[in-house]
Write a protein that holds these residues in place. Structure first.
Motif, short mmCIF file in Angstrom:
data_model
loop_
_atom_site.label_atom_id
_atom_site.label_comp_id
_atom_site.label_asym_id
_atom_site.label_seq_id
_atom_site.Cartn_x
_atom_site.Cartn_y
_atom_site.Cartn_z
N ASN A 22 34.60 50.08 87.67
CA ASN A 22 33.84 48.84 87.86
C ASN A 22 32.43 49.10 88.39
O ASN A 22 31.85 48.25 89.08
CB ASN A 22 34.60 47.92 88.84
N ARG A 68 29.72 46.48 87.36
CA ARG A 68 29.87 45.19 88.05
C ARG A 68 29.44 45.29 89.52
O ARG A 68 28.76 44.41 90.04
CB ARG A 68 31.31 44.71 87.96
N LEU A 69 29.85 46.37 90.17
CA LEU A 69 29.50 46.54 91.58
C LEU A 69 28.00 46.71 91.74
O LEU A 69 27.40 46.19 92.70
CB LEU A 69 30.24 47.75 92.14
N PHE A 96 25.76 45.46 89.76
CA PHE A 96 25.17 44.13 89.53
C PHE A 96 25.26 43.26 90.77
O PHE A 96 24.29 42.59 91.17
CB PHE A 96 25.88 43.45 88.35
N LEU A 97 26.44 43.26 91.44
CA LEU A 97 26.61 42.45 92.65
C LEU A 97 25.71 42.93 93.77
O LEU A 97 25.17 42.13 94.54
CB LEU A 97 28.09 42.50 93.09
N LEU A 98 25.51 44.26 93.87
CA LEU A 98 24.64 44.80 94.91
C LEU A 98 23.20 44.37 94.70
O LEU A 98 22.52 43.93 95.63
CB LEU A 98 24.75 46.34 94.92
N LEU A 120 22.22 41.82 92.94
CA LEU A 120 22.14 40.36 93.12
C LEU A 120 22.01 40.00 94.59
O LEU A 120 21.23 39.14 94.98
CB LEU A 120 23.37 39.70 92.50
N GLY A 121 22.81 40.69 95.43
CA GLY A 121 22.74 40.44 96.86
C GLY A 121 21.38 40.78 97.44
O GLY A 121 20.83 40.03 98.26
#
Length: 274
Positions: free
Chosen positions: A11, A14-15, A17-19, A21-22
């Motif tokens: 993943n 995805r991880l 992308f989330l990082l 985004l944050g």
């Protein structure tokens, strides 16, 4: 540990992308006052909701303490009411029977019978609290009964819904007295007997405790006149009294110490022995 690495590798996109985004959201909030104010407002809303729920739980857990405090305050206020003089007329000396805070014992009903002809109530106060037989028991609405017997921690009360109960009572608007009894029928009504036919009685008139009693102070509420009729055997009025109290639903009560009872009993016994 190997499973954690495998999860990250599977993943990773995805991880990442989330990082990112944050990080972008954090930079946006810090660089724009509007977004920062919205974020703070949302956080306050969430924390306020949590605190409100915690406070409700604390209030619920403290209900018993708060209720006890309210009962004690009610007893204090009732004591002030009993001691308040009637300013519409000049009272005679020694004619006002006051009740001091020290002469009121706050108690709670732990058992209440009302379905027999001789009903009794049990309170969670006894001789250790200063309770003695023949003390009056009332609540904020009116009279409840008279202490019958005590143990160190408990006491029993002869309810006004007891066919053996007799309490001196009168019409509030006059000094026409009678004897308050119960005919064993309805829990919402008692009877005031032996009232002279000279008395002016109307439906809705208030009935209170009389001044001839050494158990209750004069003027404690009992109920209102519902029906009036003449008893053939005695030719006196019998008044059906609708009680202010719901005798099937009792909670905290006040036990009243009579400051004059022992003196009057001793005087009456002295007169009988002479």
């Amino acid at each position: 540990m190997q499973q954690i690495f495998n999860f990250i590798l599977r993943n990773s996109n995805r991880l990442l992308f989330l990082l990112l985004l944050g990080i972008s959201l954090s930079l946006t909030i810090q660089s724009h006052s509007y977004h920062r104010s919205k974020m703070i407002s949302s956080a306050n809303f969430l924390s306020g909701g949590v605190y409100e729920r915690i406070n409700r739980v604390n209030e619920y857990l403290n209900l018993r303490t708060q209720n006890d405090e309210l009962v004690l305050e009610n007893a204090r206020l009732k004591s002030l009411l009993f001691n308040k003089e009637d300013t519409t007329k000049l009272p005679l000396a020694d004619s006002i029977k006051g009740v001091k805070p020290a002469d009121i014992i706050v108690s709670k009903v732990i058992h209440n019978s009302y379905s027999t002809h001789e009903n009794f109530i049990t309170l969670n106060s006894g001789s250790n609290d200063g309770v003695k037989p023949d003390m009056g028991v009332i609540n904020s609405l009116g009279i409840i009964g008279i202490i019958d017997d005590t143990s160190p921690r408990y006491s029993t009360v002869v309810s006004i819904l007891n066919m053996k109960s007799q309490i001196n009572a009168k019409l509030k608007k006059s000094n026409h007295f009678g004897s308050l009894t119960w005919d064993g029928k309805s829990t919402g009504f008692v009877q005031l007997r032996d009232v002279p036919r000279l008395a002016s009685v109307r439906k809705g008139d208030t009935i209170v405790t009389g001044g001839q009693s050494v158990i209750f102070p004069e003027g404690i509420n009992i109920g209102t006149v519902d029906v009036v009729y003449v008893e053939e055997k005695t030719s006196f009025y019998v008044i059906k009294v609708k009680l202010f109290n719901d005798m099937t639903n009792l909670g905290h009560v006040y036990i009243i110490k009579s400051k004059d009872r022992e003196e009057l009993i001793n005087l009456e016994n002295k007169e009988k022995n002479e």
